[in-house]
Scaffold this active site. Structure first.
Site, PDB file in Angstrom:
ATOM      1  N   ASP A 149      35.332 -77.531  49.329  1.00  0.00           N
ATOM      2  CA  ASP A 149      35.002 -76.682  50.479  1.00  0.00           C
ATOM      3  C   ASP A 149      36.229 -76.417  51.342  1.00  0.00           C
ATOM      4  O   ASP A 149      36.488 -75.293  51.769  1.00  0.00           O
ATOM      5  CB  ASP A 149      33.919 -77.347  51.326  1.00  0.00           C
ATOM      6  CG  ASP A 149      32.691 -77.680  50.499  1.00  0.00           C
ATOM      7  OD1 ASP A 149      32.634 -77.223  49.340  1.00  0.00           O
ATOM      8  OD2 ASP A 149      31.816 -78.398  50.996  1.00  0.00           O
ATOM      9  N   SER A 209      19.459 -78.940  54.190  1.00  0.00           N
ATOM     10  CA  SER A 209      19.904 -80.066  53.391  1.00  0.00           C
ATOM     11  C   SER A 209      20.793 -80.906  54.312  1.00  0.00           C
ATOM     12  O   SER A 209      21.951 -80.595  54.520  1.00  0.00           O
ATOM     13  CB  SER A 209      20.632 -79.495  52.183  1.00  0.00           C
ATOM     14  OG  SER A 209      21.546 -80.367  51.669  1.00  0.00           O
TER      15      SER A 209
END
Ligand code: NG1
Ligand code: MG
Length: 553
Positions: A236, A282
């Protein structure tokens, strides 16, 4: 070569976004500047902005922490951290701000455009090594900023000496983010990366002789985010720093971080990646012990068993642990696939991975092992004590179901997914090579090309559903609706267990595709969403450029 070029410095928003994104981002920046002036009384000319985007992962899920390469891209949604040091601005509104500390430390004042994120402040010695900096006991949005600050200070003190500048007394900060949280689009990494960048810039260490280059910055952001509680890989933060518009980023982690931008094919008609968020959050910080961090442990156990099976030396003492990629590399370098002479360097990764896929069944599988193994069973195979093994692989608490670690099925996902990344990358490289030579209309990759890409995305999803068990009913449903309504390929993006999907869609089909998702998914499950909430939930994305520092010229 690892890319240690400095993070770009932009003086115009044209250098930050593609024209399509700029059309709706400009107003947001003006709002950030106006709000900064209202909050702190500092004119926008004195501000800088650290921008770090979220990302969409096109393929390569849950394999970054196993050492295998991935193919993400930055998106237009991002975290903007506007900042100014209070010292040189007599106009700033000091009254309701925490007083600067007397002992030479710097006070960071943190405020967020969203009222959901409460204001806070912290003090740190910017000439120190960050050791005095503690993360809040209860998770707070500022945890990421503090982690990024700590990471930068640690890095500077270990590698490049402490800050040469006189640290400012106060740093005023206003954050505005548009990456939806808990959606698999990396809001947390965008925040950590932007924070590290802001601190680097405050210290005057973004460029110049003693500047911290993009590769080191990325590694700092990766390590910093781990402080917040998840044993994540480095996809990421790499995507956030290195991405280029209209490209995917091939990120490799071993032997060291490397990121190469590969152009997306130009097709006729063009295609889009459409993100659709299930709106099931999430929350990794809460669920990691039976989801994300558990998967990390399952793959570590798999790597150890594989090393044992292949007769490779390994140790339970070392960290980082041997990952699948390190084991595979060691095997092919020392033994060769047929235990013959060393030929691995001349072999394509695809071939090595195929050989490996043929082996893991024998190494990790077998009757009954679909249901997993207990720690005691793995310890017995490795001929070590169960406690020693458990201690070595679980640096964070995990809770496997019925005490069983599903080593084989997880490995099957990891190796097949790693192979799909190379196959996807090869398709992109082949197309880029031919279109450079071809005439404009021969440029158009065939429908078959998109079907190959979409096919790999679909296989990736299946592997996530069946072998990695990181999907959920809502993700399955969205992917299903997507494929029935024009998606050439559709899959979960990010860690899963909720969060978003990404679909490959031919551009003329995008409006119809989005309408179908609204009717079949959002209107049914979330009938009260506003237009804005819907637009934030499902949107096409062009891949955008990565992080930068901005200051108006
Ligand atoms: P998301 O779900 O976007 O936070 C996480 C990890 C990645 C990668 C993916 C799964 C973090 C910060 N990132 O991404 O490193 O492992 O899951 O492919 O936790
Ligand atoms: Mg995240």
């Amino acid at each position: 070569m690892p890319d240690q070029s400095p993070l770009p410095f932009a003086t115009s928003l044209d250098d930050v976004y593609t024209p399509a994104a700029l059309a709706h981002e400009g107003e947001r920046w003006n709002n950030l500047f106006d709000s900064f002036e209202k909050e702190y009384g500092v004119d926008h000319k004195h501000l800088k902005v650290a921008r770090a985007p979220g990302r969409v992962n096109i393929i390569g899920e849950h394999i970054d922490y196993c050492g295998f390469s991935v193919l993400p891209a930055a998106i237009e949604r991002d975290v903007l951290i506007a900042f100014a040091t209070s010292d040189p601005h007599p106009s700033f509104k000091g009254a309701d701000l925490p007083a600067p500390s007397a002992d030479g430390k710097t006070t960071f004042v943190l405020r967020n455009l969203s009222s959901k994120f409460t204001p806070t402040s912290f003090e740190v010695d910017l000439a120190g090594d960050g050791a005095d900096l503690a993360l809040p006991k209860d998770h707070h949005w500022s945890s990421y900023f503090i982690a990024g600050t700590k990471g930068i200070l640690q890095h500077l003190s270990a590698n490049a000496g402490t800050a040469p500048v006189t640290p400012p007394k106060r740093v005023l900060i206003l954050v505005g983010g548009t990456v939806p949280e808990g959606s698999g689009l990396s809001s947390s990494s965008a925040m950590t990366t932007a924070s590290a960048i802001a601190v680097l810039e405050v210290l005057g260490r973004r460029d110049g002789e003693d500047g911290v280059g993009r590769k080191d910055l990325t590694n700092v952001a990766i390590e910093s985010e781990r402080l917040v509680g998840v044993n994540s890989g480095g996809m990421d933060q790499s995507a956030s720093v290195f991405s280029r518009s209209k490209h995917l980023l091939h990120v490799c982690f071993i032997p060291h971080l490397e990121a190469r931008a590969i152009p997306l094919p130009k097709t006729s008609p063009p295609f889009s990646f459409v993100i659709a968020n299930t709106l099931v959050k999430s929350e990794k910080k809460v669920t990691a012990k039976f989801q994300y961090n558990l998967r990390v442990v399952e793959t570590r156990l798999g790597a150890l068993l594989l090393a044992k099976f292949l007769g490779l030396p390994y140790t339970l003492e070392s960290r980082p642990f041997p990952s699948y990629k390190t084991i595979v590399d060691a095997y092919f370098q020392h033994r060769g696939p047929t235990h013959g002479p060393i030929r691995s360097n001349s072999q394509r990764p695809e071939k090595l991975l195929r050989t490996m896929i043929g082996l893991i069944g024998q190494a990790l599988g077998g009757p009954g092992l679909e249901n997993g193994m207990t720690m005691a069973q793995v310890a017995q195979k490795l001929e070590v004590g169960e406690d020693v093994l458990a201690h070595a692989v679980t640096d964070r608490e995990v809770e496997p179901q019925e005490g069983r670690y599903k080593i084989w099925t997880r490995a099957r996902h990891v190796f097949s997914e790693a192979l799909r990344v190379y196959e996807f990358k090869d398709i992109l490289c082949r197309t880029a090579a031919t279109s450079q030579r071809a005439t404009p209309d021969a440029d158009d990759p065939s429908k078959a090309l998109l079907e190959q890409m979409g096919g790999l995305m679909n296989e990736s999803m299946r592997s996530c559903q069946v072998d990695y068990e990181c999907s959920c009913p809502e993700l399955d449903e969205v992917v299903d609706i997507a494929r029935r309504n024009g998606a050439i390929g559709s899959r979960v993006t990010g860690a899963g267990w909720g969060g978003a999907t990404v679909s490959l869609v031919s551009e003329p089909d995008v409006p119809r595709f989005i309408e179908a998702l609204k009717t079949e998914y959002y209107n049914k499950r979330y009938p009260n969403l506003s237009e804005q909430e819907l637009a934030d939930a499902v949107f096409p994305t062009k891949s955008e450029a990565g992080a930068c520092v901005y200051q108006q010229s």
